[in-house]
Design an enzyme around this catalytic site. Sequence first.
Site, mmCIF file in Angstrom:
data_model
loop_
_atom_site.group_PDB
_atom_site.id
_atom_site.type_symbol
_atom_site.label_atom_id
_atom_site.label_comp_id
_atom_site.label_asym_id
_atom_site.label_seq_id
_atom_site.Cartn_x
_atom_site.Cartn_y
_atom_site.Cartn_z
ATOM 1 N N ALA A 1 28.652 65.066 39.842
ATOM 2 C CA ALA A 1 29.558 63.880 40.351
ATOM 3 C C ALA A 1 29.754 62.887 39.342
ATOM 4 N N THR B 1 25.087 60.963 49.519
ATOM 5 C CA THR B 1 24.348 59.663 49.458
ATOM 6 C C THR B 1 24.690 58.713 50.669
ATOM 7 N N ASP B 2 23.771 57.848 50.948
ATOM 8 C CA ASP B 2 23.880 57.047 52.230
ATOM 9 C C ASP B 2 25.052 56.071 51.993
ATOM 10 N N GLU B 3 25.776 56.001 50.918
ATOM 11 C CA GLU B 3 26.957 55.197 51.004
ATOM 12 C C GLU B 3 27.979 55.508 51.715
ATOM 13 N N TYR C 1 33.842 55.237 44.852
ATOM 14 C CA TYR C 1 32.865 56.444 44.573
ATOM 15 C C TYR C 1 32.411 56.887 46.113
ATOM 16 N N THR D 1 34.942 58.965 47.728
ATOM 17 C CA THR D 1 35.147 60.374 47.532
ATOM 18 C C THR D 1 33.888 61.366 47.795
ATOM 19 N N LYS D 2 32.757 60.559 47.941
ATOM 20 C CA LYS D 2 31.549 61.314 48.244
ATOM 21 C C LYS D 2 31.821 61.691 49.792
ATOM 22 N N ASN E 1 18.757 55.024 47.271
ATOM 23 C CA ASN E 1 18.731 54.777 45.784
ATOM 24 C C ASN E 1 17.353 55.362 45.265
ATOM 25 N N LYS F 1 22.846 51.989 35.559
ATOM 26 C CA LYS F 1 22.155 51.573 36.851
ATOM 27 C C LYS F 1 21.121 50.543 36.868
ATOM 28 N N TYR G 1 23.569 40.748 40.310
ATOM 29 C CA TYR G 1 24.972 40.510 40.774
ATOM 30 C C TYR G 1 24.789 39.312 41.790
ATOM 31 N N ARG H 1 18.435 47.520 48.658
ATOM 32 C CA ARG H 1 18.710 48.828 48.529
ATOM 33 C C ARG H 1 17.345 49.548 49.271
ATOM 34 N N ASN I 1 17.247 42.799 45.410
ATOM 35 C CA ASN I 1 17.698 42.983 44.314
ATOM 36 C C ASN I 1 16.686 41.970 43.625
ATOM 37 N N GLY J 1 33.498 43.964 46.529
ATOM 38 C CA GLY J 1 33.094 45.034 47.889
ATOM 39 C C GLY J 1 31.821 45.200 48.019
HETATM 40 P P1 NAD Z 1 24.517 60.964 37.263
HETATM 41 O O1 NAD Z 1 25.804 60.199 37.112
HETATM 42 O O2 NAD Z 1 23.136 60.500 36.532
HETATM 43 O O3 NAD Z 1 24.804 62.567 36.605
HETATM 44 C C1 NAD Z 1 26.111 63.423 37.143
HETATM 45 C C2 NAD Z 1 25.889 64.572 36.303
HETATM 46 O O4 NAD Z 1 27.118 65.313 36.839
HETATM 47 C C3 NAD Z 1 25.985 64.378 35.011
HETATM 48 O O5 NAD Z 1 25.130 65.226 34.018
HETATM 49 C C4 NAD Z 1 27.471 64.672 34.530
HETATM 50 O O6 NAD Z 1 27.783 65.255 33.126
HETATM 51 C C5 NAD Z 1 27.497 65.899 35.743
HETATM 52 N N1 NAD Z 1 29.145 65.853 35.776
HETATM 53 C C6 NAD Z 1 30.050 64.970 35.951
HETATM 54 N N2 NAD Z 1 31.318 65.530 36.354
HETATM 55 C C7 NAD Z 1 31.148 66.758 36.417
HETATM 56 C C8 NAD Z 1 31.922 67.783 36.489
HETATM 57 N N3 NAD Z 1 33.169 67.642 36.834
HETATM 58 N N4 NAD Z 1 31.342 69.106 36.382
HETATM 59 C C9 NAD Z 1 30.262 69.291 36.209
HETATM 60 N N5 NAD Z 1 29.292 68.464 35.988
HETATM 61 C C10 NAD Z 1 29.901 66.960 36.035
HETATM 62 O O7 NAD Z 1 24.075 61.199 38.737
HETATM 63 P P2 NAD Z 1 23.010 61.000 39.741
HETATM 64 O O8 NAD Z 1 22.433 59.736 39.540
HETATM 65 O O9 NAD Z 1 21.826 62.237 38.906
HETATM 66 O O10 NAD Z 1 23.386 61.664 41.200
HETATM 67 C C11 NAD Z 1 23.489 63.229 41.240
HETATM 68 C C12 NAD Z 1 23.958 63.288 42.625
HETATM 69 O O11 NAD Z 1 23.266 62.577 43.588
HETATM 70 C C13 NAD Z 1 25.476 62.733 42.805
HETATM 71 O O12 NAD Z 1 26.265 63.512 43.799
HETATM 72 C C14 NAD Z 1 25.250 61.458 43.466
HETATM 73 O O13 NAD Z 1 26.478 61.145 44.327
HETATM 74 C C15 NAD Z 1 23.860 61.661 44.321
HETATM 75 N N6 NAD Z 1 23.071 60.579 44.756
HETATM 76 C C16 NAD Z 1 22.569 59.689 43.705
HETATM 77 C C17 NAD Z 1 21.895 58.869 44.317
HETATM 78 C C18 NAD Z 1 21.119 57.970 43.088
HETATM 79 O O14 NAD Z 1 20.496 56.765 43.530
HETATM 80 N N7 NAD Z 1 21.463 57.769 41.842
HETATM 81 C C19 NAD Z 1 21.447 58.639 45.496
HETATM 82 C C20 NAD Z 1 21.987 59.691 46.471
HETATM 83 C C21 NAD Z 1 22.933 60.507 45.942
HETATM 84 O O1 DAU Z 2 22.531 54.538 47.689
HETATM 85 C C1 DAU Z 2 22.955 55.479 46.860
HETATM 86 C C2 DAU Z 2 23.530 55.323 45.615
HETATM 87 O O2 DAU Z 2 22.679 54.435 44.867
HETATM 88 C C3 DAU Z 2 24.190 56.290 44.890
HETATM 89 O O3 DAU Z 2 25.026 57.136 45.799
HETATM 90 C C4 DAU Z 2 24.729 55.914 43.605
HETATM 91 O O4 DAU Z 2 25.116 57.127 42.993
HETATM 92 C C5 DAU Z 2 23.722 55.113 42.571
HETATM 93 O O5 DAU Z 2 24.432 54.592 41.602
HETATM 94 C C6 DAU Z 2 23.338 53.929 43.690
HETATM 95 O O6 DAU Z 2 24.327 52.982 43.902
HETATM 96 P P1 DAU Z 2 24.264 51.454 43.976
HETATM 97 O O7 DAU Z 2 25.464 50.770 43.640
HETATM 98 O O8 DAU Z 2 23.346 50.818 45.058
HETATM 99 O O9 DAU Z 2 23.392 51.506 42.772
HETATM 100 P P2 DAU Z 2 23.140 50.626 41.187
HETATM 101 O O10 DAU Z 2 22.119 50.879 40.517
HETATM 102 O O11 DAU Z 2 24.908 50.360 40.621
HETATM 103 O O12 DAU Z 2 23.029 49.005 41.833
HETATM 104 C C7 DAU Z 2 21.713 48.806 42.776
HETATM 105 C C8 DAU Z 2 22.165 47.304 43.176
HETATM 106 O O13 DAU Z 2 21.670 46.384 41.888
HETATM 107 C C9 DAU Z 2 23.208 47.034 43.747
HETATM 108 O O14 DAU Z 2 23.081 46.022 44.788
HETATM 109 C C10 DAU Z 2 24.094 46.179 42.412
HETATM 110 C C11 DAU Z 2 22.908 45.574 41.957
HETATM 111 N N1 DAU Z 2 22.969 45.443 40.371
HETATM 112 C C12 DAU Z 2 23.488 46.465 39.706
HETATM 113 C C13 DAU Z 2 23.579 46.320 38.294
HETATM 114 C C14 DAU Z 2 23.967 47.402 37.473
HETATM 115 C C15 DAU Z 2 22.651 44.263 39.962
HETATM 116 O O15 DAU Z 2 22.467 43.174 40.472
HETATM 117 N N2 DAU Z 2 22.887 43.956 38.380
HETATM 118 C C16 DAU Z 2 23.317 45.127 37.628
HETATM 119 O O16 DAU Z 2 23.164 44.976 36.396
#
Ligand code: NAD
Ligand code: DAU
Length: 331
Positions: free
Chosen positions: A79, A120-122, A147, A150-151, A176, A186, A204, A211, A246, A272
């Site tokens: 993704a 994701t929970d989002e 984001y 689309t999820k 998260n 992140k 922010y 989270r 945060n 947003g």
């Molecule tokens: P990430 O951005 O670290 O990794 C995404 C990976 O997908 C990368 O290796 C990227 O190269 C690959 N990718 C992107 N587009 C692609 C494509 N078209 N074909 C093949 N590979 C592709 O993301 P993550 O944080 O590891 O998240 C993984 C999944 O878990 C996502 O679906 C995300 O929505 C979901 N998720 C993430 C979190 C979180 O906190 N990070 C929480 C809940 C769910």
């Molecule tokens: O809830 C699951 C989601 O968690 C996943 O679906 C997403 O892939 C993952 O990126 C994450 O989304 P968030 O937007 O919650 O994560 P992020 O790490 O970008 O931000 C976490 C919180 O911290 C959010 O409230 C925004 C804030 N933030 C983020 C950044 C990068 C800051 O305050 N400062 C920062 O520099």
Amino acid sequence: MRLLVTGGAGFIGANFVHQTVRERPDHQVRVLDALTYAGNRASLDPVADAVDFVHGSIADAELVDRLVADADVVVNFAAESHNDNSLDEPEPFLQTNLVGTYRLLEAVRRHGVRLHHVSTDEVFGDLELDDQARFTEDTPYRPSSPYSSTKAGADLLVRAWVRSFHIAATISNCSNNYGPYQHVEKFIPRQVTNVLNGVKPKVYGTGANVRDWIHVDDHNRALHAVLDRGTLGHTYLIGADGEADNLTVVRAILRALGKPDDWFDFVSDRPGHDLRYAIDASKLRGELDWKPQYADLDSGLAATVQWYADNRAWWEPAKQATEDGYTRLGR
Ligand code: NAD
Ligand code: DAU
């Protein structure tokens, strides 16, 4: 068991591959990853001998068809995953998260292969800060960002393919994640690597947004529980009761790195910006007998901070470009 892990060079996917190779020696693991800015081959170095890596996109219909035909189970992590990027340039999110998921669905339908779709929970939007409510499997979808919309769309496609074409699929929606190998864009890795570079963390808005943090290994154990014992067609919410605002998280990072509590800057807010996420994981805990091994954020954070301190070579190449992007966005 022939497992196709899409997005396996990303944060959660790479940790999933590590866990699978470590704990499931009977699984043959193949990774399909497009190696976008977020994918990193080096994340798979410790398991390189045990994994077959294919460089390509889940949106490539012919490639996906060939790889799915050769698998027993597909786990889709691939993704575009970062909200800030989706607000800046939404198009890749539509391509990968929607078109890519559609390609996987058509391939598993053709070949009768089991799919687990990682989400994701989002998709549920956000909760009020002063509310006790938490997301459940029955919470209506109300996504806020390009984001998360689309999820949400991808989840709905999976549900439609289950209902209309009877594909063998499950979905999980997790909160998260934190842990090793997370991209420096992140929140937690950005602040940890900032402090390691002598730069103040960037919070922010007011820092009041909440989270629900879970260690990536607990997420991945839950995914294995769904693969082993989940009911086909069902959705499982994954979370470890890890709610924190945060400011609390940034102060925990500062404490772990020996900096004063107030050594951070407030920066402009994300448009947003969702207020609060919180997961009720009763179904996963009850039906699938899962529980997290990390009791709270503090128990996993120290090791995560140490991992970034010990693995500069892994994150340094991405740090400058990431911070340049944030500077352009004023965050
Ligand atoms: P990430 O951005 O670290 O990794 C995404 C990976 O997908 C990368 O290796 C990227 O190269 C690959 N990718 C992107 N587009 C692609 C494509 N078209 N074909 C093949 N590979 C592709 O993301 P993550 O944080 O590891 O998240 C993984 C999944 O878990 C996502 O679906 C995300 O929505 C979901 N998720 C993430 C979190 C979180 O906190 N990070 C929480 C809940 C769910
Ligand atoms: O809830 C699951 C989601 O968690 C996943 O679906 C997403 O892939 C993952 O990126 C994450 O989304 P968030 O937007 O919650 O994560 P992020 O790490 O970008 O931000 C976490 C919180 O911290 C959010 O409230 C925004 C804030 N933030 C983020 C950044 C990068 C800051 O305050 N400062 C920062 O520099």
